[in-house]
Design a protein around this motif. Structure first.
Motif: not given
Length: 501
Positions: A455-471
Motif C-alpha cells: 500500500t501507499a502507506d506501507e511504502l511511505k513508511t519504508w521510505c521514511r526510515t531510509r530517507l530524509a522527510a523531504f525526499k
C-alpha cells in the motif's frame, strides 16, 4: 588511426573458419568467411537497389544475423544504415523517414505492413528480408562486391535515433571511428578475449544492441549468439551450456532473470563478465546476483559517447554499490557545477565527456548539435553525478528530473533505489509535482512484483526510515507496467502528473 578496416573482410582473412554467428532459434551457424561473402553480396544488392555512397538505408527488423550483414554492406559502399524502432507505429516513424531521407527500406516479415506504408508514403523501394524474391534470393544470386578496404574514421556509418525519453527522437551520428574507440574502451574494461562469445538480444535500434557487445566481439573474432529478443529461459539455457562469456543487460533483464524459477539452480559462473547499463541497477539486484556468484558491473554511457564511458570493475561492484565505476581508457569525464566550475569530491554536478569517441552531432540538427557541447568542447550528458574520494562516479539523476521540495534538491534516482529495495516492488519511477506548500513534492509510480502487494502507506513508511522527510514521495500511483524504452528506461514524460488524466 584515421580509418577502420573492412571488419568482415579482414576477419574472413584472419579467421575464415571460425564461427561468427549462431541463430539460437534455428541453430544455424555462419563462419567469418561466409559472413563476409554474404555482406559483399548484400552490398551488391544495395547498389542494384539504387543505394550509393552517402545514401541512407532504413531497416526495421528484430534481432537477426542479416542486420549485421547489411551493416557491413553499408560500410563496403559508404552508405548509412538507419535502424528504426519497430515498436513505433508508422505515424511516429514518418517524421524520422522525412528527417533521414532514405533511398531504401529493408524490413522483416513482422514489420512488413509498417515498412510498406512508410515506403509508399515516401515513394521509395522496400526490400523484404523473408519473402521469396526479396533479400534472401537476391543475395544468393548476387555477385560479391568487394567494396572499400578502408572506412574513414570521421565518416558516418549509421544513425541511431534517441529513444525519446524526453520527446522527439534525434538522429545521433555514429562514425567508424566511434566504433573503434568503443571497441578499445569496452574490450579492456571487460577483458575481452580472442574468440569470446556474447549474446545479441538487445534491440538493434539502440546503441547497446549494436555495440554492447556485438561489434567489439566481431572485431575480436568472437562468436555472437543471436536471439530475436529477450527470453529468460533461452538465455539461462545458453548460460548453462557455457555459450556466453561476456554478457550485458539492462536492469529490467536482470530483474526478469532473478525472478525466473531456474535462477537459483543455473551455474552462473560460466559467464566470465556481467555488465549492466541503460538505467541504474538497484542495490538489491546487485546483492542478489552477488549471492549467486556474479558481480554485475554497473556502467554508464550514451548513444552520443559511442557508448562506453564508465564501467565498474568487478572488485568494486559490491564494495561500491551504486557506482558506475571510473572513466574508461579513451574517454575523459568531468563533473561541472552550474557555474561551470569543476565539482570536488562528493559535490553534485553535470557529467560531461571529451575524447575521440564522441559523436560529431545530430543529423540535420545544427542548433541542437551546438547545444550538446560546452563552449570548451565537452559533451553535456544532462545527467547529474558525484565522484567519491576514490574516483568512483555515481549517477544521481537527470538534470531535468531533479526537483526542489521545501528548498532542498531531490534526486529521483536515490528515492527510486530505496523503493526498489522493498520486497514487493519491481520498479519505481519518481517525478516532481507542483505543491502549494513545498513548491514541489514527489510522486512515485510503482510497479509491483507478480503476486506481491503493498500500500501507499506501507511504502511511505519504508521510505521514511531510509530517507530524509523531504525526499519521501507525497503521492503513490500503482501501475501494472511502467512505460519503457527498448533500453529499459522508464519514459517519465509519459507518466501522468497530478491534475492530468
Amino acid at each position: 588511426m584515421d580509418f577502420l578496416t573492412d571488419i568482415a573482410a579482414r576477419r574472413a582473412a584472419l579467421t575464415p573458419d571460425r564461427t561468427a554467428f549462431t541463430d539460437v532459434k534455428t541453430g544455424r551457424s555462419m563462419t567469418y568467411r561466409a559472413f563476409n561473402n554474404r555482406a559483399a553480396r548484400a552490398a551488391q544488392v544495395l547498389v542494384e537497389s539504387g543505394v550509393t555512397a552517402g545514401s541512407r538505408v532504413v531497416i526495421l527488423c528484430r534481432n537477426r544475423v542479416e542486420f549485421f550483414e547489411i551493416l557491413m554492406a553499408c560500410g563496403k559502399i559508404g552508405a548509412i544504415l538507419v535502424p528504426l524502432n519497430w515498436r513505433m507505429p508508422a505515424a511516429e516513424l514518418t517524421p524520422l523517414i522525412a528527417d533521414c531521407g532514405p533511398a531504401l527500406i529493408i524490413h522483416g516479415q513482422e514489420d512488413r505492413e509498417t515498412a510498406l506504408a512508410l515506403a509508399g508514403e515516401a515513394g521509395i523501394a522496400a526490400l523484404d528480408l523473408d519473402q521469396p524474391g526479396g533479400y534472401p534470393d537476391r543475395v544468393a544470386a548476387a555477385e560479391p562486391l568487394a567494396g572499400r578496404e578502408r572506412w574513414p574514421s570521421g565518416e558516418t556509418w549509421y544513425l541511431i535515433y534517441t529513444s525519446g525519453t524526453t520527446g522527439q527522437p534525434k538522429g545521433v551520428i555514429q562514425t567508424y571511428g566511434m566504433a573503434l574507440v568503443n571497441y578499445l574502451n569496452i574490450s579492456q574494461a571487460i577483458g575481452l578475449r580472442d574468440g569470446d562469445a556474447t549474446l545479441n538480444f538487445l534491440p538493434l535500434f539502440h546503441t547497446a544492441g549494436i555495440n554492447l557487445h556485438t561489434l567489439p566481439v566481431l572485431i575480436a573474432g568472437g562468436h555472437v549468439q543471436v536471439l530475436p529478443g529477450f527470453e529468460a529461459g533461452a538465455m539461462l539455457d545458453l548460460i548453462e551450456t557455457g555459450g556466453i562469456d561476456v554478457f550485458i543487460g539492462v536492469p529490467a533483464i536482470y530483474r526478469e532473470l532473478s525472478l525466473h524459477p531456474r535462477f537459483e539452480s543455473v551455474d552462473l559462473s560460466k559467464v566470465r563478465h556481467w555488465a549492466c547499463g541503460g538505467a541504474p541497477l538497484p542495490d538489491t539486484l546487485v546483492e542478489r546476483f552477488a549471492a549467486r556468484g556474479p558481480r554485475v558491473c554497473n556502467g554508464f554511457g550514451m548513444t552520443e559517447t559511442g557508448p562506453t564511458a564508465f564501467l565498474s570493475d568487478p572488485e568494486a561492484a559490491t564494495a561500491k554499490i551504486g557506482s558506475v565505476g571510473k572513466p574508461q581508457l579513451f574517454i575523459d569525464a568531468r563533473i561541472a557545477k552550474p557555474d561551470g566550475a569543476l565539482a570536488g569530491d562528493e559535490e553534485t554536478g553535470e557529467i560531461q565527456f571529451s575524447g575521440p569517441g564522441m559523436t560529431p552531432g545530430y543529423w540535420n540538427r545544427p542548433e541542437e548539435t551546438k547545444a550538446l557541447f560546452t563552449d570548451d568542447g565537452w559533451l553535456k550528458s544532462g545527467d547529474l553525478g558525484r565522484r567519491d574520494a576514490d574516483g568512483y562516479v555515481y549517477v544521481v539523476g537527470r538534470i531535468k528530473e531533479m526537483y526542489i521540495s521545501g528548498g532542498e534538491n531531490v534526486y529521483p534516482a536515490e528515492v527510486e533505489n530505496v523503493l526498489a529495495s522493498h520486497p514487493a516492488v519491481f520498479e519505481a519511477a519518481v517525478v516532481g509535482e507542483p505543491s502549494e506548500k513545498w513548491g514541489e513534492t514527489g510522486c512515485a509510480h510503482v510497479e509491483l512484483k507478480p503476486g506481491q502487494a503493498a500500500t501507499a502507506d506501507e511504502l511511505k513508511t519504508w521510505c521514511r526510515t531510509r530517507l530524509a522527510a523531504f525526499k519521501v514521495p507525497a503521492r503513490f500511483v500503482f501501475s501494472d507496467t511502467l512505460p519503457r524504452t527498448a533500453a529499459g528506461k522508464v519514459q517519465k514524460h509519459l507518466l501522468p502528473r497530478e491534475g492530468q488524466a
